[in-house]
Enzyme design. Structure first.
Site: not given
Length: 248
Positions: A140, A154
């Protein structure tokens, strides 16, 4: 050409979108996810649209690590070879550390890192035996730096899998096993749809076309879509903490 492609987390989001793109390119697909009913519907759709491809499905919760090894091996035995394996399954729940949301953060950490490690272990066993193949790890853009508040856990997991991929890439240098790390920006999926801010977001079809195009090049790493996320990645690594604090 990588003919047979395994995708985890294929029942929705990026996994589902990538499956559609590769099906249109005539690739055989091994698809797994928790929701078997959605996989069945996707398989039926893809085979109807592209009758010359082969689509196999398995129910898989990637947090069941024994099942990860079993399912990957079953796909390999069924197809004879797995040319490309996409470690895509992930979770996005969580909250600021220390605010009573440990269970949500733990689930994200275990799904995005420990379960990803299990997938990489299972994949690399197969690729080492084959002496060829392409392992793709979906990270990501949040992995560029530590992120505050709800993004903290995350982002840490996505940085972790990116480091894992880099270690494998160093080890596989000069060998016929390619390792790619993909850093998606905001692509419209359930995992980010409730976020207040999604700068430069693109729709799922556009994002998945860009993902597949990038993965087909088999790069060491790629920011997707390339514009504007490649320059943003460069900038993010250099931003002061005062600016990073405003990003989530």
């Amino acid at each position: 050409m990588r003919r047979s492609i395994l995708i985890t987390g294929a029942s929705s989001g990026l996994g589902e979108g990538m499956a559609r793109e590769w099906a249109a390119k005539g690739r055989d697909l091994a698809l797994c996810a928790r929701r078997l009913d959605r996989l069945e519907a996707l398989r039926d759709e893809l085979v109807e649209r592209h009758p010359n491809i082969r689509v196999s499905i398995r129910a898989l919760d990637v947090n069941d690590h024994e099942a990860v090894f079993r399912v990957f091996r079953e796909f390999h035995d069924e197809f004879g070879t797995l040319d490309r394996i996409i470690v895509n399954a992930g979770a996005g729940k969580g909250g600021p550390v220390g605010t009573g949301l440990f269970e949500a953060n733990r689930h994200t950490a275990e799904t995005n890192f420990v379960a990803a490690l299990a997938q990489c272990e299972a994949a690399m066993e197969i690729l080492r035996e084959q002496r060829q193949g392409h392992l793709v790890i979906i990270s990501s853009m949040s992995a560029m730096r530590g992120m505050p508040r709800i993004m903290a856990t995350y982002a840490a997991t996505k940085a972790g899998v990116a480091a894992l991929a880099e270690g494998l890439r160093i080890e596989m240098r000069g060998k016929p096993i390619k390792i790619s790390t993909i850093y998606p920006g905001y692509i419209d999926t359930d995992i980010n749809r409730k976020m207040k801010s999604r700068p430069f977001v693109v729709d799922t079809v556009t994002g998945c076309k860009a993902l597949v195009k990038a993965i087909e090049r088999e790069p060491d790493k790629a920011y997707v879509p390339g514009w504007p996320w490649t320059p943003i990645g460069f900038v993010m690594r250099r931003l002061p903490l005062s600016v990073l604090g405003k990003l989530s």
